[in-house]
Scaffold this active site. Structure first.
Site, PDB file in Angstrom:
ATOM      1  N   HIS A  17       0.842  -1.208   0.000  1.00 58.47           N
ATOM      2  CA  HIS A  17       0.000   0.000   0.000  1.00 58.47           C
ATOM      3  C   HIS A  17       0.877   1.257   0.000  1.00 58.47           C
ATOM      4  CE1 HIS A  17      -3.218  -2.614   2.090  1.00 58.47           C
ATOM      5  NE2 HIS A  17      -3.754  -2.257   0.956  1.00 58.47           N
ATOM      6  N   LYS A  41     -16.609  -5.834   5.898  1.00 63.85           N
ATOM      7  CA  LYS A  41     -15.442  -6.615   6.332  1.00 63.85           C
ATOM      8  C   LYS A  41     -15.312  -6.530   7.841  1.00 63.85           C
ATOM      9  CE  LYS A  41     -11.935  -6.675   2.661  1.00 63.85           C
ATOM     10  NZ  LYS A  41     -10.608  -6.168   2.243  1.00 63.85           N
ATOM     11  N   ARG A  90      -1.886  -5.733  -8.123  1.00 63.38           N
ATOM     12  CA  ARG A  90      -0.686  -6.499  -7.789  1.00 63.38           C
ATOM     13  C   ARG A  90      -0.444  -7.630  -8.763  1.00 63.38           C
ATOM     14  NH1 ARG A  90      -2.619  -8.231  -2.171  1.00 63.38           N
ATOM     15  NH2 ARG A  90      -4.492  -8.195  -3.435  1.00 63.38           N
ATOM     16  N   SER A 128      -2.979  -7.825   3.271  1.00 59.12           N
ATOM     17  CA  SER A 128      -3.231  -7.537   4.689  1.00 59.12           C
ATOM     18  C   SER A 128      -3.595  -8.819   5.441  1.00 59.12           C
ATOM     19  CB  SER A 128      -4.359  -6.519   4.835  1.00 59.12           C
ATOM     20  OG  SER A 128      -4.034  -5.350   4.143  1.00 59.12           O
TER      21      SER A 128
HETATM   22  N1  COA Z   1      -0.349  -3.866  -1.415  1.00 60.71           N
HETATM   23  C1  COA Z   1      -0.718  -4.789  -0.562  1.00 60.71           C
HETATM   24  N2  COA Z   1      -1.953  -5.272  -0.476  1.00 60.71           N
HETATM   25  C2  COA Z   1      -2.850  -4.765  -1.315  1.00 60.71           C
HETATM   26  C3  COA Z   1      -2.543  -3.795  -2.246  1.00 60.71           C
HETATM   27  C4  COA Z   1      -1.219  -3.343  -2.290  1.00 60.71           C
HETATM   28  N3  COA Z   1      -0.818  -2.414  -3.146  1.00 60.71           N
HETATM   29  N4  COA Z   1      -3.633  -3.508  -2.943  1.00 60.71           N
HETATM   30  C5  COA Z   1      -4.601  -4.284  -2.454  1.00 60.71           C
HETATM   31  N5  COA Z   1      -4.112  -5.049  -1.467  1.00 60.71           N
HETATM   32  C6  COA Z   1      -4.830  -6.081  -0.717  1.00 60.71           C
HETATM   33  C7  COA Z   1      -5.032  -5.766   0.718  1.00 60.71           C
HETATM   34  O1  COA Z   1      -3.931  -6.195   1.458  1.00 60.71           O
HETATM   35  C8  COA Z   1      -6.281  -6.538   1.019  1.00 60.71           C
HETATM   36  O2  COA Z   1      -5.943  -7.868   1.251  1.00 60.71           O
HETATM   37  P1  COA Z   1      -6.881  -8.861   2.075  1.00 60.71           P
HETATM   38  O3  COA Z   1      -8.250  -8.821   1.495  1.00 60.71           O
HETATM   39  O4  COA Z   1      -6.174 -10.154   1.925  1.00 60.71           O
HETATM   40  O5  COA Z   1      -6.880  -8.386   3.498  1.00 60.71           O
HETATM   41  C9  COA Z   1      -7.042  -6.454  -0.287  1.00 60.71           C
HETATM   42  O6  COA Z   1      -6.077  -6.253  -1.280  1.00 60.71           O
HETATM   43  C10 COA Z   1      -7.961  -5.313  -0.408  1.00 60.71           C
HETATM   44  O7  COA Z   1      -7.675  -4.345   0.568  1.00 60.71           O
HETATM   45  P2  COA Z   1      -7.574  -2.798   0.402  1.00 60.71           P
HETATM   46  O8  COA Z   1      -6.556  -2.405  -0.610  1.00 60.71           O
HETATM   47  O9  COA Z   1      -7.360  -2.275   1.774  1.00 60.71           O
HETATM   48  O10 COA Z   1      -8.921  -2.360  -0.206  1.00 60.71           O
HETATM   49  P3  COA Z   1     -10.337  -2.967  -0.122  1.00 60.71           P
HETATM   50  O11 COA Z   1     -10.518  -3.776  -1.347  1.00 60.71           O
HETATM   51  O12 COA Z   1     -10.601  -3.630   1.187  1.00 60.71           O
HETATM   52  O13 COA Z   1     -11.143  -1.624  -0.176  1.00 60.71           O
HETATM   53  C11 COA Z   1     -13.060  -0.316  -0.645  1.00 60.71           C
HETATM   54  C12 COA Z   1     -12.364  -1.646  -0.725  1.00 60.71           C
HETATM   55  C13 COA Z   1     -13.100   0.234   0.753  1.00 60.71           C
HETATM   56  C14 COA Z   1     -12.347   0.668  -1.561  1.00 60.71           C
HETATM   57  C15 COA Z   1     -14.458  -0.659  -1.196  1.00 60.71           C
HETATM   58  O14 COA Z   1     -15.002  -1.706  -0.439  1.00 60.71           O
HETATM   59  C16 COA Z   1     -15.409   0.498  -1.171  1.00 60.71           C
HETATM   60  O15 COA Z   1     -15.315   1.373  -2.010  1.00 60.71           O
HETATM   61  N6  COA Z   1     -16.344   0.523  -0.193  1.00 60.71           N
HETATM   62  C17 COA Z   1     -17.315   1.562  -0.062  1.00 60.71           C
HETATM   63  C18 COA Z   1     -18.706   1.097  -0.494  1.00 60.71           C
HETATM   64  C19 COA Z   1     -18.883   1.267  -1.966  1.00 60.71           C
HETATM   65  O16 COA Z   1     -18.757   2.331  -2.534  1.00 60.71           O
HETATM   66  N7  COA Z   1     -19.213   0.157  -2.617  1.00 60.71           N
HETATM   67  C20 COA Z   1     -19.356   0.104  -4.034  1.00 60.71           C
HETATM   68  C21 COA Z   1     -18.004  -0.009  -4.688  1.00 60.71           C
HETATM   69  S1  COA Z   1     -18.039  -1.176  -5.966  1.00 60.71           S
END
Ligand code: COA
Length: 162
Positions: A17, A41, A90, A128
């Site tokens: 990240h 989550k 990734r 994560s």
């Molecule tokens: N390096 C390391 N890990 C990464 C990464 C990077 N560059 N990019 C993504 N990841 C991983 C994370 O570690 C995490 O892993 P895990 O699931 O094994 O724990 C996973 O990818 C995703 O995590 P993160 O990058 O923190 O984002 P997310 O996908 O959880 O976030 C939101 C999602 C919050 C952006 C999304 O749910 C959202 O927009 N929510 C709001 C509601 C909404 O608008 N919904 C409609 C959207 S379609």
């Protein structure tokens, strides 16, 4: 390029990240790292803890702000007046999820554009949940997360044992 939002759950923030944050902050004059409250989550860290960790990690990056958001991401973009979203790609396995999210967000708000950045290959396999799992089994996570996150994980997991 003026401003962009980098959203995520960051439970916790990893070096992958951070790599994306640094890349995006070199392109955009202002970057908002938006930490999702994310009701879908179950997180290890509270929103307050995740915000505090991200803030500490980016404190020396003057163009990076950290904020919490709840509800729809596109509504948050509109509220901030920022129409560029950053996501990290990734590996191929990320594509389907990111594709779905980007196109859904585009349908909800056609003026919000998603931009994908690739983290450094050495970070491309980190997630994560893997970090949480390794830390939970007392493995070494030093190579995967910033020191402040490592310390917070150790403290959090210690609390769970007590
Ligand atoms: N390096 C390391 N890990 C990464 C990464 C990077 N560059 N990019 C993504 N990841 C991983 C994370 O570690 C995490 O892993 P895990 O699931 O094994 O724990 C996973 O990818 C995703 O995590 P993160 O990058 O923190 O984002 P997310 O996908 O959880 O976030 C939101 C999602 C919050 C952006 C999304 O749910 C959202 O927009 N929510 C709001 C509601 C909404 O608008 N919904 C409609 C959207 S379609």
């Amino acid at each position: 390029m003026q401003a962009a939002i980098y959203p995520g759950t960051f439970d916790p923030l990893t070096l992958g990240h951070l790599d994306v944050i640094e890349r995006a902050s070199r392109i955009f004059e202002r970057l908002i790292v938006a930490v999702g409250v994310n009701a879908t989550k179950e997180t290890l860290f509270s929103i307050e803890d995740r915000l505090a960790m991200v803030r500490e990690v980016v404190k020396d990056h003057p163009h990076v702000e950290v904020d919490a958001f709840d509800g729809l991401l596109v509504d948050y973009c509109k509220q901030k007046g920022v129409y560029a979203l950053i996501r990290g790609l990734r590996a191929f396995s990320d594509f389907e999820y990111e594709f779905q999210m980007a196109l859904t967000n585009r349908k909800l708000a056609p003026d919000v554009e998603t931009i994908f950045l690739m983290p450094k290959e050495t970070h491309s396999y980190i997630s994560s949940s893997m970090v949480r799992e390794i830390a939970g089994m007392r493995g070494d996570i030093e190579e995967f997360v910033p020191p402040v996150v490592q310390a917070a994980l150790e403290k959090r997991l210690q609390k769970r044992v007590e």
